[in-house]
Design an enzyme around this catalytic site. Structure first.
Site, PDB file in Angstrom:
ATOM      1  CB  ALA A  35       9.793  -4.695   2.938  1.00 40.90           C
TER       2      ALA A  35
ATOM      3  CD  GLU B 240      -0.453  -3.191  16.543  1.00 40.31           C
ATOM      4  OE1 GLU B 240      -0.156  -4.084  17.430  1.00 40.31           O
ATOM      5  OE2 GLU B 240      -1.514  -3.049  16.907  1.00 40.31           O
TER       6      GLU B 240
ATOM      7  CE1 TYR C 246       4.201  -5.222  11.284  1.00 41.32           C
ATOM      8  CE2 TYR C 246       3.350  -4.068  12.805  1.00 41.32           C
ATOM      9  CZ  TYR C 246       4.132  -4.221  11.894  1.00 41.32           C
ATOM     10  OH  TYR C 246       3.569  -3.019  11.518  1.00 41.32           O
TER      11      TYR C 246
ATOM     12  CE  LYS D   4       7.347  -3.031  10.979  1.00 39.97           C
ATOM     13  NZ  LYS D   4       7.591  -2.516   9.601  1.00 39.97           N
TER      14      LYS D   4
ATOM     15  CB  THR E 115       4.128   0.259  13.492  1.00 33.81           C
ATOM     16  OG1 THR E 115       2.969   0.004  14.085  1.00 33.81           O
ATOM     17  CG2 THR E 115       5.028  -0.375  14.289  1.00 33.81           C
TER      18      THR E 115
ATOM     19  CD  GLN F 270      -2.619   1.266   2.488  1.00 35.22           C
ATOM     20  OE1 GLN F 270      -3.730   1.864   2.619  1.00 35.22           O
ATOM     21  NE2 GLN F 270      -1.675   1.815   3.778  1.00 35.22           N
ATOM     22  CG  ASP F 271       2.302   2.863   3.563  1.00 39.99           C
ATOM     23  OD1 ASP F 271       1.147   2.669   3.417  1.00 39.99           O
ATOM     24  OD2 ASP F 271       2.637   2.646   4.932  1.00 39.99           O
TER      25      ASP F 271
END
Ligand code: NAP
Ligand code: F7E
Length: 347
Positions: free
Chosen positions: A86, A134, A156, A160, A132, A12-13
């Site tokens: 990615a 998150e 995830y 990150k 992120t 998307q980005d």
């Protein structure tokens, strides 16, 4: 002409950032990974080679799991900018493939930064890390700022976290112009259909046209700060154009539940949604047709959920002059317009 390497260019980005960088006159190396089926649909309207404004698009083959390919790309193109977008970016799936998620999202960033150092680019190449919201996980304060402690709640987010600190470490240890963009959820018509907003706009438009019976959803009470991806890639670009590297939050400062997003989408499509039952037995019924259009499916629950995220982007506003231009309504309009046309093409 400056060269920018974009990993995750097919995502998307990536699809918005590649266009932004081409519009800025860059030579853009868009990294693709090996795939048995075409996966460049989001870039389909772009032709590789020199563009009308003199910028250039080049596809390069590489994988964040493969240092040799990264080193080859860095050596051959010697980019002034690297945008590391990615990732295995699906939080729910990261519980199913935790080791792979760590391999790509954590060690992938290290491979790229170490590659920058080993190819002698540490003092010339600027690096953007797709960090992120998150990271804030079980939030320690509301809204979340750059100074809010991290409390990740998924493989995830933990991967990150490693990438976040690796980025800071290469900045401090080797002087790399390395920035973390701590981005809150951002969506668009290009969003993967596994993410909640796109799943809803795609599903609801298909239900409206009789192509699908219902949506099966997870935890509808989770709250997120949803912006538009087009605004957020603008912020990524701005971070790498400053005189000093730093870490920034990009967010709208407004939060909604997944349920609110779903209700708004269904009401825009002229459904009269009413809820019955509770917990996993809750159902969304369209009063006009009497049909059940939403069900709860525990498959979409996460072993540990992030219930609430809402960001304070004051630093980006003051230092980058960045702001989210699209409102929540604009975002829904853009996604619905796209997905209604897509559903019509499927009839
Ligand atoms: P996305 O749509 O899932 O795109 C991920 C990209 O990474 C795809 O191009 C994918 O390639 C590529 N990729 C996956 N594994 C790879 C590997 N081993 N080697 C090379 N490329 C690989 O994600 P997005 O929404 O654009 O997000 C971009 C980045 O920002 C991600 O790092 C994400 O974690 C992070 N982020 C996203 C948000 C958000 O709300 N969107 C918020 C904060 C941070 P294929 O097309 O081949 O699968
Ligand atoms: O979930 C709830 C779900 O998968 C949002 C990634 O880009 O943003 C994204 O991660 C919320 C969660 O995004 C369904 O439980 C309810 O609480 O759209 P999502 P995410 O997990 O916030 C962050 C910032 C990233 O960095 C990530 O890469 O919605 N939810 N029902 C559901 N979620 C999904 N996917 N599907 C459902 O049916």
């Amino acid at each position: 002409m400056k060269t920018s390497l974009v990993t995750g260019a097919t995502g998307q980005d990536g699809s918005y950032l590649v266009r932004k960088l081409l519009s800025e006159g860059r030579r853009v190396c868009a990294m693709l990974r090996c795939s048995s089926t075409p996966h460049t649909a989001r870039l389909a309207d772009l032709t590789p080679g020199v563009q009308a404004n003199g910028s250039e698009l080049i596809y390069v083959l590489g994988d964040l799991g493969d240092s040799a390919s990264l080193l080859r790309i860095l050596e051959e193109y010697r980019p002034e900018e690297v945008y590391n977008l990615a990732a295995q970016s699906d939080v729910r799936r990261s519980f199913d493939v935790p080791e792979y998620t760590g391999e790509i999202d954590a060690l992938g960033a290290l491979r790229l930064l170490e590659g920058i150092r080993q190819t002698g680019l540490a003092s010339t190449t600027r690096y953007y890390q797709a960090s992120t919201s998150e990271l804030f996980g079980e939030v320690r304060e509301k809204p979340q700022r750059e100074t809010t402690p991290f409390a990740p709640r998924s493989p995830y987010a933990i991967a990150k976290l490693y990438a976040y600190w690796t980025t800071v470490n290469y900045r401090e240890a080797y002087g790399v112009f390395a920035c973390n963009g701590i981005l809150f959820n951002h969506e668009s018509p290009m969003r993967g259909e596994n993410f909640v907003t796109r799943k809803i706009t795609r599903g609801a438009t298909r239900i409206r046209l009789g192509l699908q019976d219902k949506l099966r959803m997870g935890n509808l009470d989770a709250r997120r700060d949803w912006g538009h991806a087009e605004d957020y890639v603008e912020g990524m670009y701005l971070m790498l154009q400053q005189s000093t590297p730093d870490d920034y939050i990009l967010a709208t400062g407004e939060e909604h539940s997944a349920r609110e997003f779903l209700e708004l989408v269904f009401s825009r499509l002229d459904f009269q949604l009413e809820w019955e039952g509770s917990g996993v037995n809750e159902r969304g019924i369209d009063r006009k047709s009497g049909k059940t259009v939403v069900e709860i499916d525990p498959t979409f629950f996460r072993p540990t959920e992030v219930n609430y995220l809402c960001g304070d982007a004051t630093k980006a506003r003051e230092k980058l002059q960045w702001r989210a231009r699209h409102s929540f309504d604009d975002l829904i309009d853009d996604m619905l317009r796209h997905d209604m046309a897509l559903a019509e093409s499927e009839r």
